[in-house]
Design an enzyme around this catalytic site. Structure first.
Site, PDB file in Angstrom:
ATOM      1  N   ASP A 180       0.832  -1.196   0.000  1.00 19.76           N
ATOM      2  CA  ASP A 180       0.000   0.000   0.000  1.00 19.76           C
ATOM      3  C   ASP A 180       0.876   1.258   0.000  1.00 19.76           C
ATOM      4  O   ASP A 180       1.511   1.588   0.996  1.00 19.76           O
ATOM      5  CB  ASP A 180      -0.888  -0.006   1.261  1.00 19.76           C
ATOM      6  CG  ASP A 180      -1.840   1.166   1.298  1.00 19.76           C
ATOM      7  OD1 ASP A 180      -2.925   1.071   0.697  1.00 19.76           O
ATOM      8  OD2 ASP A 180      -1.495   2.204   1.911  1.00 19.76           O
ATOM      9  N   TYR A 198       3.264   9.806   0.211  1.00 17.64           N
ATOM     10  CA  TYR A 198       4.288   9.242   1.088  1.00 17.64           C
ATOM     11  C   TYR A 198       5.709   9.576   0.613  1.00 17.64           C
ATOM     12  O   TYR A 198       6.678   9.347   1.336  1.00 17.64           O
ATOM     13  CB  TYR A 198       4.138   7.712   1.233  1.00 17.64           C
ATOM     14  CG  TYR A 198       2.799   7.264   1.773  1.00 17.64           C
ATOM     15  CD1 TYR A 198       1.973   8.143   2.463  1.00 17.64           C
ATOM     16  CD2 TYR A 198       2.347   5.962   1.600  1.00 17.64           C
ATOM     17  CE1 TYR A 198       0.734   7.748   2.947  1.00 17.64           C
ATOM     18  CE2 TYR A 198       1.112   5.553   2.086  1.00 17.64           C
ATOM     19  CZ  TYR A 198       0.305   6.456   2.753  1.00 17.64           C
ATOM     20  OH  TYR A 198      -0.908   6.048   3.222  1.00 17.64           O
ATOM     21  N   LYS A 251      -2.055   6.032  -4.211  1.00 19.75           N
ATOM     22  CA  LYS A 251      -3.148   6.984  -3.969  1.00 19.75           C
ATOM     23  C   LYS A 251      -2.798   8.342  -4.568  1.00 19.75           C
ATOM     24  O   LYS A 251      -1.654   8.800  -4.464  1.00 19.75           O
ATOM     25  CB  LYS A 251      -3.379   7.156  -2.457  1.00 19.75           C
ATOM     26  CG  LYS A 251      -3.480   5.834  -1.714  1.00 19.75           C
ATOM     27  CD  LYS A 251      -3.817   6.001  -0.239  1.00 19.75           C
ATOM     28  CE  LYS A 251      -3.584   4.714   0.510  1.00 19.75           C
ATOM     29  NZ  LYS A 251      -2.191   4.467   0.921  1.00 19.75           N
ATOM     30  N   HIS A 288      -6.806   9.920  -2.306  1.00 21.27           N
ATOM     31  CA  HIS A 288      -6.294   9.827  -0.934  1.00 21.27           C
ATOM     32  C   HIS A 288      -7.169  10.576   0.079  1.00 21.27           C
ATOM     33  O   HIS A 288      -7.425  10.080   1.169  1.00 21.27           O
ATOM     34  CB  HIS A 288      -4.865  10.382  -0.899  1.00 21.27           C
ATOM     35  CG  HIS A 288      -4.034   9.833   0.213  1.00 21.27           C
ATOM     36  ND1 HIS A 288      -2.681   9.669   0.122  1.00 21.27           N
ATOM     37  CD2 HIS A 288      -4.352   9.411   1.462  1.00 21.27           C
ATOM     38  CE1 HIS A 288      -2.211   9.163   1.249  1.00 21.27           C
ATOM     39  NE2 HIS A 288      -3.209   9.011   2.075  1.00 21.27           N
TER      40      HIS A 288
HETATM   41  N1  LIG Z   1      -5.196   6.388   3.620  1.00 26.54           N
HETATM   42  C1  LIG Z   1      -4.645   7.078   4.583  1.00 26.54           C
HETATM   43  O1  LIG Z   1      -4.923   8.276   4.763  1.00 26.54           O
HETATM   44  C2  LIG Z   1      -3.685   6.406   5.518  1.00 26.54           C
HETATM   45  C3  LIG Z   1      -3.354   6.992   6.744  1.00 26.54           C
HETATM   46  C4  LIG Z   1      -2.464   6.308   7.594  1.00 26.54           C
HETATM   47  C5  LIG Z   1      -1.939   5.096   7.202  1.00 26.54           C
HETATM   48  N2  LIG Z   1      -2.265   4.561   5.975  1.00 26.54           N
HETATM   49  C6  LIG Z   1      -1.666   3.287   5.511  1.00 26.54           C
HETATM   50  O2  LIG Z   1      -1.726   2.314   6.512  1.00 26.54           O
HETATM   51  C7  LIG Z   1      -0.413   1.832   6.819  1.00 26.54           C
HETATM   52  C8  LIG Z   1      -0.347   1.413   8.255  1.00 26.54           C
HETATM   53  O3  LIG Z   1      -0.697   2.504   9.079  1.00 26.54           O
HETATM   54  P1  LIG Z   1      -0.437   2.521  10.616  1.00 26.54           P
HETATM   55  O4  LIG Z   1       1.017   2.721  10.864  1.00 26.54           O
HETATM   56  O5  LIG Z   1      -1.364   3.495  11.222  1.00 26.54           O
HETATM   57  O6  LIG Z   1      -0.810   1.023  11.040  1.00 26.54           O
HETATM   58  P2  LIG Z   1      -0.982   0.316  12.420  1.00 26.54           P
HETATM   59  O7  LIG Z   1      -1.139  -1.117  12.074  1.00 26.54           O
HETATM   60  O8  LIG Z   1      -2.031   0.964  13.273  1.00 26.54           O
HETATM   61  O9  LIG Z   1       0.384   0.567  13.188  1.00 26.54           O
HETATM   62  C9  LIG Z   1       1.592   0.024  12.750  1.00 26.54           C
HETATM   63  C10 LIG Z   1       2.672   0.590  13.641  1.00 26.54           C
HETATM   64  O10 LIG Z   1       2.454   0.104  14.944  1.00 26.54           O
HETATM   65  C11 LIG Z   1       3.694  -0.281  15.520  1.00 26.54           C
HETATM   66  N3  LIG Z   1       3.418  -1.399  16.431  1.00 26.54           N
HETATM   67  C12 LIG Z   1       2.855  -2.585  16.123  1.00 26.54           C
HETATM   68  N4  LIG Z   1       2.693  -3.348  17.229  1.00 26.54           N
HETATM   69  C13 LIG Z   1       3.178  -2.613  18.257  1.00 26.54           C
HETATM   70  C14 LIG Z   1       3.309  -2.834  19.629  1.00 26.54           C
HETATM   71  N5  LIG Z   1       2.911  -3.975  20.198  1.00 26.54           N
HETATM   72  N6  LIG Z   1       3.839  -1.854  20.390  1.00 26.54           N
HETATM   73  C15 LIG Z   1       4.255  -0.693  19.828  1.00 26.54           C
HETATM   74  N7  LIG Z   1       4.163  -0.424  18.512  1.00 26.54           N
HETATM   75  C16 LIG Z   1       3.639  -1.366  17.733  1.00 26.54           C
HETATM   76  C17 LIG Z   1       4.554  -0.665  14.355  1.00 26.54           C
HETATM   77  O11 LIG Z   1       5.896  -0.359  14.711  1.00 26.54           O
HETATM   78  P3  LIG Z   1       7.112  -1.382  14.622  1.00 26.54           P
HETATM   79  O12 LIG Z   1       7.930  -0.911  13.480  1.00 26.54           O
HETATM   80  O13 LIG Z   1       7.780  -1.209  15.949  1.00 26.54           O
HETATM   81  O14 LIG Z   1       6.562  -2.759  14.424  1.00 26.54           O
HETATM   82  C18 LIG Z   1       4.060   0.216  13.221  1.00 26.54           C
HETATM   83  O15 LIG Z   1       4.802   1.408  13.126  1.00 26.54           O
HETATM   84  C19 LIG Z   1       0.487   2.990   6.436  1.00 26.54           C
HETATM   85  O16 LIG Z   1       1.818   2.593   6.233  1.00 26.54           O
HETATM   86  C20 LIG Z   1      -0.181   3.448   5.170  1.00 26.54           C
HETATM   87  O17 LIG Z   1       0.168   2.606   4.089  1.00 26.54           O
HETATM   88  C21 LIG Z   1      -3.135   5.189   5.155  1.00 26.54           C
END
Ligand SMILES: NC(=O)c1ccc[n+]([C@@H]2O[C@H](COP(=O)([O-])OP(=O)(O)OC[C@H]3O[C@@H](n4cnc5c(N)ncnc54)[C@H](OP(=O)(O)O)[C@@H]3O)[C@@H](O)[C@H]2O)c1
Length: 287
Positions: A46, A51, A76, A108
């Site tokens: 994704d 980004y 996006k 997006h």
């Molecule tokens: N469409 C949009 O507007 C939009 C917005 C935001 C995101 N996104 C997409 O969604 C993807 C994922 O987003 P997200 O980062 O919000 O996903 P998430 O699944 O909520 O969080 C993932 C993050 O959580 C950390 N993590 C996982 N388990 C953990 C734990 N037990 N303790 C502490 N930290 C932990 C991970 O770090 P570690 O590296 O330490 O594992 C990683 O940085 C993005 O990369 C992007 O592609 C889209």
């Protein structure tokens, strides 16, 4: 192990787990992280123009040596500037990603195209017709955004990618009811918010208890993050997550193999989740 997929309303299917290159990798080189993800078994990647790292995502795709048809690539559309069109913006993404088409192309943010959603969606339909994107959809759209362009659309969006987790259940109820009726699949980002960005909330003891039960049933370690992802998959919502840690990447990929949450466990996550409202991204969605 076969990849879990969900059908989309345009006749294609989407791998249920995606590895994202935003958030932690925003404006950073994504090559190493994506290489780990692909090597571990992720097929759905994704990305987004916003980004600032489509180039490095493309490098990892090429370096993987995987046949194009074995990968599912999303990007996006960001704001259209300096006379760019949806097509010219997508062509620029394809150049950076080093592919001929993306599987999924999303608008997006509705706020990037204030008052122009009808026209932008028409152009999205064109790039799908030309085969530059196999599926088209949206992200961070509210009901009012759909209402702005759907009456004149000839192709319905295949997905709406939104922040979604138990602490947004209440706030998302009407939106999900609306998109489900239209056959628009939800993709969740920020799904780990209850344990990553909102620790100390009412879900903490519930997730701990379910994690322990699953671990006993599965006979292997289970994390609270896996419980949250399992909950999403059981709702047939695509999980978009990310990690810098190879162990966690493998953990995510193992979620479909874990035993199901029981109906009582699902009900407890949902009734407890509704007690708190936390939105970590896109605050305009609450207005
Ligand atoms: N469409 C949009 O507007 C939009 C917005 C935001 C995101 N996104 C997409 O969604 C993807 C994922 O987003 P997200 O980062 O919000 O996903 P998430 O699944 O909520 O969080 C993932 C993050 O959580 C950390 N993590 C996982 N388990 C953990 C734990 N037990 N303790 C502490 N930290 C932990 C991970 O770090 P570690 O590296 O330490 O594992 C990683 O940085 C993005 O990369 C992007 O592609 C889209």
């Amino acid at each position: 192990m076969a990849t879990l997929t969900f059908p989309l309303n345009d006749g294609t299917s989407i791998p249920a787990l995606a590895f994202g290159t935003g958030t932690a990798l925003y404006n950073k080189d994504a090559r190493d992280a994506v290489t780990t993800a692909i090597t571990s078994g992720f097929v759905h990647l994704d990305g987004a123009q916003m980004y600032g790292n489509e180039d490095s995502l493309g490098d990892a795709i090429v370096a993987s040596g995987k046949p194009r048809e074995s990968l599912y690539i999303t990007t996006k559309l960001t704001e259209l500037k300096n006379g760019a069109t949806v097509k010219s913006a997508l062509q620029e993404s394809l150049r950076k990603l080093k592919v001929d088409y993306v599987n999924l192309f999303l608008i997006h943010m509705p706020t990037h195209h204030e008052g122009r959603l009808k026209e932008v969606w028409k152009q999205m339909e064109e790039v799908k017709k030309e085969g530059l994107a196999k599926s088209i959809g949206v992200s961070n759209f509210r009901i009012k955004d759909f209402e702005e362009f759907l009456p004149e659309a000839t192709i319905k969006p295949a997905v709406n990618q939104i922040e979604f987790h138990p602490y947004l259940l209440k706030a998302s109820e009407q939106l999900l009811e609306y998109t489900t009726k239209l056959g628009i699949r939800t993709e969740s980002y920020g799904g780990l918010t209850p344990i990553v960005r909102a620790r100390g909330g009412p879900l903490d003891p519930v997730l701990a208890k379910i994690r322990e039960r699953l671990e006993k049933t599965a006979g292997k370690p289970v994390s609270e993050g896996q419980v949250l992802s399992k909950w999403l998959l059981q709702k047939e919502i695509v999980v978009v997550t990310t990690s810098s840690k190879p162990e966690r990447v493998k953990e995510y990929l193992d979620v479909p193999n874990l035993p199901d949450l029981s109906p009582e466990e699902v009900a407890e996550i949902e009734s407890t989740g509704k007690k708190q409202h936390t939105r970590a991204f896109c605050q305009f969605l609450d207005k």
